[in-house]
Scaffold this motif. Structure first.
Motif, PDB file in Angstrom:
ATOM      1  N   GLY A 230      -3.380  66.815  32.693  1.00  0.00           N
ATOM      2  CA  GLY A 230      -2.988  65.386  32.117  1.00  0.00           C
ATOM      3  C   GLY A 230      -3.809  64.358  32.675  1.00  0.00           C
ATOM      4  O   GLY A 230      -3.598  63.227  32.400  1.00  0.00           O
ATOM      5  N   ASN A 231      -4.888  64.599  33.693  1.00  0.00           N
ATOM      6  CA  ASN A 231      -5.724  63.777  34.250  1.00  0.00           C
ATOM      7  C   ASN A 231      -6.771  63.462  33.127  1.00  0.00           C
ATOM      8  O   ASN A 231      -6.974  64.400  32.314  1.00  0.00           O
ATOM      9  CB  ASN A 231      -6.589  64.258  35.288  1.00  0.00           C
ATOM     10  N   CYS A 232      -7.224  62.110  33.206  1.00  0.00           N
ATOM     11  CA  CYS A 232      -8.110  61.780  32.081  1.00  0.00           C
ATOM     12  C   CYS A 232      -9.162  60.591  32.500  1.00  0.00           C
ATOM     13  O   CYS A 232      -8.547  59.876  33.223  1.00  0.00           O
ATOM     14  CB  CYS A 232      -7.364  61.383  30.866  1.00  0.00           C
ATOM     15  N   GLY A 233     -10.523  60.640  31.896  1.00  0.00           N
ATOM     16  CA  GLY A 233     -11.185  59.815  32.155  1.00  0.00           C
ATOM     17  C   GLY A 233     -12.023  59.324  30.702  1.00  0.00           C
ATOM     18  O   GLY A 233     -12.043  59.902  29.983  1.00  0.00           O
ATOM     19  N   SER A 234     -12.505  58.115  30.873  1.00  0.00           N
ATOM     20  CA  SER A 234     -13.133  57.410  29.617  1.00  0.00           C
ATOM     21  C   SER A 234     -14.068  56.453  29.737  1.00  0.00           C
ATOM     22  O   SER A 234     -13.809  55.818  30.916  1.00  0.00           O
ATOM     23  CB  SER A 234     -11.876  56.817  28.865  1.00  0.00           C
TER      24      SER A 234
ATOM     25  N   GLU B 260     -12.335  61.635  38.142  1.00  0.00           N
ATOM     26  CA  GLU B 260     -12.260  62.147  39.474  1.00  0.00           C
ATOM     27  C   GLU B 260     -12.373  61.396  40.465  1.00  0.00           C
ATOM     28  O   GLU B 260     -11.826  61.754  41.757  1.00  0.00           O
ATOM     29  CB  GLU B 260     -12.990  63.410  39.266  1.00  0.00           C
ATOM     30  N   ASP B 261     -13.464  60.615  40.155  1.00  0.00           N
ATOM     31  CA  ASP B 261     -13.928  59.628  41.451  1.00  0.00           C
ATOM     32  C   ASP B 261     -13.397  58.131  41.442  1.00  0.00           C
ATOM     33  O   ASP B 261     -13.787  57.490  42.281  1.00  0.00           O
ATOM     34  CB  ASP B 261     -15.354  59.779  41.326  1.00  0.00           C
ATOM     35  N   THR B 262     -12.539  57.698  40.630  1.00  0.00           N
ATOM     36  CA  THR B 262     -11.918  56.264  40.602  1.00  0.00           C
ATOM     37  C   THR B 262     -10.697  56.368  40.531  1.00  0.00           C
ATOM     38  O   THR B 262      -9.889  57.642  39.807  1.00  0.00           O
ATOM     39  CB  THR B 262     -12.541  55.581  39.609  1.00  0.00           C
ATOM     40  N   PRO B 263      -9.746  55.285  40.644  1.00  0.00           N
ATOM     41  CA  PRO B 263      -8.277  55.527  40.358  1.00  0.00           C
ATOM     42  C   PRO B 263      -8.201  54.916  39.010  1.00  0.00           C
ATOM     43  O   PRO B 263      -7.051  54.659  38.580  1.00  0.00           O
ATOM     44  CB  PRO B 263      -7.727  54.179  41.493  1.00  0.00           C
ATOM     45  N   HIS B 264      -9.069  54.924  38.059  1.00  0.00           N
ATOM     46  CA  HIS B 264      -8.943  54.184  36.788  1.00  0.00           C
ATOM     47  C   HIS B 264      -9.090  55.275  35.768  1.00  0.00           C
ATOM     48  O   HIS B 264      -9.352  56.560  36.013  1.00  0.00           O
ATOM     49  CB  HIS B 264     -10.296  53.255  36.597  1.00  0.00           C
ATOM     50  N   VAL B 265      -8.698  55.105  34.509  1.00  0.00           N
ATOM     51  CA  VAL B 265      -8.775  56.018  33.267  1.00  0.00           C
ATOM     52  C   VAL B 265     -10.128  55.551  32.738  1.00  0.00           C
ATOM     53  O   VAL B 265     -10.571  56.361  32.046  1.00  0.00           O
ATOM     54  CB  VAL B 265      -7.577  55.796  32.432  1.00  0.00           C
TER      55      VAL B 265
ATOM     56  N   LEU C 292      -8.246  62.028  21.485  1.00  0.00           N
ATOM     57  CA  LEU C 292      -8.264  63.052  22.182  1.00  0.00           C
ATOM     58  C   LEU C 292      -6.628  63.091  22.790  1.00  0.00           C
ATOM     59  O   LEU C 292      -6.285  62.192  23.521  1.00  0.00           O
ATOM     60  CB  LEU C 292      -9.157  63.408  23.002  1.00  0.00           C
ATOM     61  N   PHE C 293      -5.854  64.333  22.829  1.00  0.00           N
ATOM     62  CA  PHE C 293      -4.798  64.490  23.614  1.00  0.00           C
ATOM     63  C   PHE C 293      -4.623  65.879  23.916  1.00  0.00           C
ATOM     64  O   PHE C 293      -4.748  66.863  23.353  1.00  0.00           O
ATOM     65  CB  PHE C 293      -3.649  63.881  22.863  1.00  0.00           C
ATOM     66  N   VAL C 294      -4.410  65.942  25.427  1.00  0.00           N
ATOM     67  CA  VAL C 294      -4.083  67.454  25.788  1.00  0.00           C
ATOM     68  C   VAL C 294      -2.740  67.453  26.597  1.00  0.00           C
ATOM     69  O   VAL C 294      -2.461  66.720  27.418  1.00  0.00           O
ATOM     70  CB  VAL C 294      -5.058  68.012  26.828  1.00  0.00           C
ATOM     71  N   ASP C 295      -1.851  68.417  26.162  1.00  0.00           N
ATOM     72  CA  ASP C 295      -0.597  68.869  26.967  1.00  0.00           C
ATOM     73  C   ASP C 295      -0.608  70.509  27.224  1.00  0.00           C
ATOM     74  O   ASP C 295      -0.343  70.890  26.181  1.00  0.00           O
ATOM     75  CB  ASP C 295       0.565  68.366  25.766  1.00  0.00           C
TER      76      ASP C 295
END
Length: 337
Positions: free
Chosen positions: A118-122, A141-146, A235-238
């Motif tokens: 459920g982690n994501c980045g944009s 992976e490298d920031t506290p943000h999305v 996009l969405f992943v579960d």
């Protein structure tokens, strides 16, 4: 039929926008290697893995993703590497380097990625960096943000070792200059030539990841962002249920939070195919919907490896790599009138 050929075939009759033959000169029949929807059988309880599916005719991208999976890589690595193939494809004119610019001549990229946890980045409105999907993964992976946007996203990318470069190729610059002669800006996808690569993968462990990347609506207003980098829309992943990715006119996808909707419909028991069909119906059945003037398409996969696809208009296609076969499939569609 590829992405651009579809757009030509569903163009709004009589629209006041002239685009050169380099953008719309194409045939009216699907590619010879394409097949007819649908999609996959739900009868087997055995997982059909590994699996890669992507929007449109992108066999080189799905082949790269499957190569990663067959070498023991996970689904997240696969979708990133697969999308990077199209981002580097200068002839595509809708993703990454060579993408068609906004109406001011700037190539701006949107992308997102989502893993099985459920982690994501944009990234949104990213300029001068070819591999937006990889920057999105670094955000995850490298920031506290999305999400990072604009100049901030660019500077972050550079800090992570991405090399800046001019993304406006000669071909896209020529097309933009031709468009400017009689430019009449209308945000209608069937006229302005836009698309996306969205990719979903399930690895041998049964884990699902997805990614989406685009240069957005051609000749858009400066600053416009579509659905592609918006988690839940593009996009969405579960990992317990499945995943979905969208393509087409992003404004319409955002209005129904389309990819999240498809996954939730699968959670309620619908097949990937039925879920995609229901999500399209939410768009076309809205009061005063002008769905005949734009395209939206969805692809989805559930935990077993069953897939579905559906669009508003004809000629949307899916590339599927499964059981050792990398093939293009013509999606079923709503508007058969």
């Amino acid at each position: 039929m590829n992405r651009r050929k579809f757009i030509k075939n569903t163009a709004l009759t009589g629209a006041g926008l002239t685009i050169g033959k380099s953008l719309i000169g194409c045939a009216d029949k699907p590619a010879e290697d394409s097949k007819t929807a649908i999609v996959s059988s739900e009868s087997s309880s055995k997982a059909k893995l590994p699996l890669v599916i992507a929007t449109w005719h992108v066999k080189e991208a799905t082949a790269k993703a499957m190569e990663v999976l067959q070498a023991g890589g996970n689904a997240l690595d696969a979708v990133e590497e697969g999308c990077r193939v199209e981002e580097a494809n200068e002839k595509g004119q809708s993703v990454g380097k060579g993408g068609l610019p906004d109406r001011d001549g700037n190539v701006t990229l949107d992308a997102c990625i989502m893993d099985n946890y459920g982690n994501c980045g944009s990234v949104v409105y990213l300029q001068n960096i070819t591999h937006a999907v990889s920057v999105a993964r670094k955000v995850m992976e490298d920031t506290p943000h999305v999400m990072l946007a604009g100049e901030g996203a660019k500077q972050f990318a550079i800090s992570k070792g991405f090399e800046p470069e001019d993304l406006l190729t000669n071909a896209s610059k020529k097309a933009w200059k031709k468009w400017k002669i009689e430019a009449k800006y209308k945000p209608i996808i069937n006229i302005e030539n836009h698309d996306t690569i969205g990719m979903l993968a399930i690895d041998q462990n049964g884990d699902i990841s997805g990614a989406c990347t685009t240069s957005g609506l051609a000749y858009k207003m400066g600053g416009r962002v579509g659905d592609s980098p918006i988690i839940g829309s593009g996009l969405f992943v579960d990992n317990e249920i499945g995943a979905c990715v969208a393509t087409g006119l992003g404004e319409e996808v955002v209005k129904t939070v389309g990819s999240f909707l498809v996954v939730e419909l699968m959670r309620q028991g619908k097949s990937p195919q039925n879920a995609c069909e229901e999500a399209i119906s939410r768009i076309v059945n809205k009061p005063n919907s002008n769905y005949k003037d734009f395209q939206v398409g969805y692809i989805a996969v559930n935990k077993k490896g069953d897939i579905g696809s559906y669009s508003i208009h004809q000629w949307f296609s899916v590339t599927k790599f499964q059981y050792g076969v990398n093939e293009q499939i013509q999606s079923d569609y709503f508007n058969k009138a």
